[in-house]
Design an enzyme around this catalytic site. Structure first.
Site, PDB file in Angstrom:
ATOM      1  N   ASP A  60      31.425  66.590  -4.434  1.00 10.94           N
ATOM      2  CA  ASP A  60      30.167  67.189  -4.942  1.00 10.94           C
ATOM      3  C   ASP A  60      29.891  66.677  -6.543  1.00 10.94           C
ATOM      4  O   ASP A  60      28.966  67.209  -6.952  1.00 10.94           O
ATOM      5  CB  ASP A  60      30.106  68.875  -5.074  1.00 10.94           C
ATOM      6  CG  ASP A  60      29.877  69.707  -3.870  1.00 10.94           C
ATOM      7  OD1 ASP A  60      28.925  69.365  -3.316  1.00 10.94           O
ATOM      8  OD2 ASP A  60      30.748  70.510  -3.523  1.00 10.94           O
ATOM      9  N   GLU A  65      24.569  67.878 -12.797  1.00  7.31           N
ATOM     10  CA  GLU A  65      23.618  69.213 -13.673  1.00  7.31           C
ATOM     11  C   GLU A  65      24.754  70.206 -13.811  1.00  7.31           C
ATOM     12  O   GLU A  65      24.645  71.082 -14.852  1.00  7.31           O
ATOM     13  CB  GLU A  65      22.602  69.458 -12.908  1.00  7.31           C
ATOM     14  CG  GLU A  65      21.929  71.074 -13.392  1.00  7.31           C
ATOM     15  CD  GLU A  65      20.836  71.504 -12.623  1.00  7.31           C
ATOM     16  OE1 GLU A  65      20.650  71.590 -11.516  1.00  7.31           O
ATOM     17  OE2 GLU A  65      19.744  71.452 -13.220  1.00  7.31           O
ATOM     18  N   ARG A 130      28.076  81.508  -8.164  1.00  8.89           N
ATOM     19  CA  ARG A 130      28.669  80.442  -9.096  1.00  8.89           C
ATOM     20  C   ARG A 130      28.649  81.117 -10.592  1.00  8.89           C
ATOM     21  O   ARG A 130      29.171  80.493 -11.097  1.00  8.89           O
ATOM     22  CB  ARG A 130      27.630  79.166  -9.032  1.00  8.89           C
ATOM     23  CG  ARG A 130      27.812  78.652  -7.684  1.00  8.89           C
ATOM     24  CD  ARG A 130      29.253  78.209  -7.427  1.00  8.89           C
ATOM     25  NE  ARG A 130      29.135  77.703  -5.900  1.00  8.89           N
ATOM     26  CZ  ARG A 130      28.883  76.341  -5.528  1.00  8.89           C
ATOM     27  NH1 ARG A 130      28.267  75.573  -6.516  1.00  8.89           N
ATOM     28  NH2 ARG A 130      28.785  76.156  -4.481  1.00  8.89           N
ATOM     29  N   HIS A 160      21.534  78.631  -6.424  1.00  7.06           N
ATOM     30  CA  HIS A 160      21.228  78.670  -7.845  1.00  7.06           C
ATOM     31  C   HIS A 160      19.916  79.197  -8.475  1.00  7.06           C
ATOM     32  O   HIS A 160      19.161  79.112  -7.357  1.00  7.06           O
ATOM     33  CB  HIS A 160      21.323  77.249  -8.430  1.00  7.06           C
ATOM     34  CG  HIS A 160      22.801  76.702  -8.301  1.00  7.06           C
ATOM     35  ND1 HIS A 160      23.091  75.424  -7.999  1.00  7.06           N
ATOM     36  CD2 HIS A 160      24.084  77.100  -9.032  1.00  7.06           C
ATOM     37  CE1 HIS A 160      24.369  74.911  -8.224  1.00  7.06           C
ATOM     38  NE2 HIS A 160      24.742  76.206  -8.639  1.00  7.06           N
ATOM     39  N   CYS A 247      19.540  68.546  -9.973  1.00  6.90           N
ATOM     40  CA  CYS A 247      21.064  68.651  -9.780  1.00  6.90           C
ATOM     41  C   CYS A 247      21.656  67.226 -10.026  1.00  6.90           C
ATOM     42  O   CYS A 247      22.943  67.156 -10.345  1.00  6.90           O
ATOM     43  CB  CYS A 247      21.667  69.422  -8.645  1.00  6.90           C
ATOM     44  SG  CYS A 247      21.097  68.498  -7.109  1.00  6.90           S
TER      45      CYS A 247
END
Ligand code: CIR
Length: 261
Positions: A60, A65, A130, A160, A247
């Protein structure tokens, strides 16, 4: 000068984390070429793109970001809520040290940059899988000397906070009300995503121009109808990894006169 930190798509991106999406085959070469185009748009909008070296074992790692919050006065290196992503901060922190005094979040705190929406001196922070209370508390401690306000926001059903809401113009938010309530944001103008495009709320505002994915035509129309000027990018392969346009970069002013070291 605006700096945009990015990172090349990892060859292991097919092993990315997925929380609210089903796994689909990602065309890695196409993802790379889409990412190059994304960087090209950032350059067109006046950013100096600083691309970090590829991380073959961090699937990932293109989603920079999430690894840091960069404000004018300081940078905070986050501790991701996904254990597989914690190594990603190493060379982001190295790069950011050139521009800002940096602070590091520690266990048990977790926070992903995708959960932080900055509007002026307010940092809205999503409470998600998260980002936890300790992460939010640590963020408050880092930023309060600089007079930022931290506002926790409940998020349900997406990864998110910025999957659910982003700033698309001064005082205007693009929002998916099924994932987040408008209440914490107060009296703003709201543009609702088209309900048939659930992932359409993530847009990236750079120098007054909106960078927006090609694959949400109905929401795009709503933005244009409100007079918002949009630069579209095709990031379809990155979207299969549950990422979008905010991101893939950390964007900030290169120089801030108060840097102390
Ligand atoms: C993850 O689950 O962490 C990645 N597959 C996607 C992260 C996207 N990050 C973001 O929107 N800020």
């Amino acid at each position: 000068m605006l700096i945009a930190i990015t990172r090349e798509v990892s060859p292991s991106i097919r092993q990315c984390e997925l929380t609210h999406m089903l796994r689909q085959e990602i065309d890695v070469e196409l993802a790379r070429s889409q990412h190059l185009q994304y960087e090209g748009v950032l350059r067109d909008l006046g950013c100096q793109v600083r691309r970090l070296s590829v991380e073959p074992n961090l699937p990932d790692s293109v989603f920079v970001e999430d690894t840091a919050i960069v404000l004018n006065e300081l940078a905070i290196i986050t501790r991701s809520g996904a254990a597989s992503r914690r190594e990603e901060t190493r060379n982001v922190a190295e790069a950011l040290k050139e521009y800002r005094t940096t602070f590091h979040m520690v266990s048990p705190g977790t926070l992903d940059g995708g959960d932080v929406l900055q509007i002026g001196k307010t940092l809205y922070v999503g409470i998600t899988s998260r980002t936890n209370e300790s992460g939010i508390q640590q963020l408050m401690e880092f930023v309060s000397p600089y007079e930022y306000k931290v506002e926790p926001v409940q998020v349900e059903g997406c990864l998110h906070l910025k999957s659910a809401v982003t700033l698309v113009r001064e005082d205007t938010l693009l929002i998916s009300r099924s994932w987040v309530d408008t209440k914490p944001f107060g009296s703003k103008e709201y543009i609702d995503i088209d309900p048939t495009e659930p992932f359409a709320a993530n847009a990236l505002l750079v120098s007054g121009e909106l960078v927006y994915p090609t694959i949400f035509p109905k929401t795009l129309r709503r933005l244009k109808d409100k007079g918002i000027s949009v630069r579209v990018v095709d990031v379809s392969e990155l979207q299969k990894a549950e990422g979008a346009v905010t991101c893939c970069s950390l964007i900030f002013e290169e120089k801030w006169p108060d840097k102390t070291d």
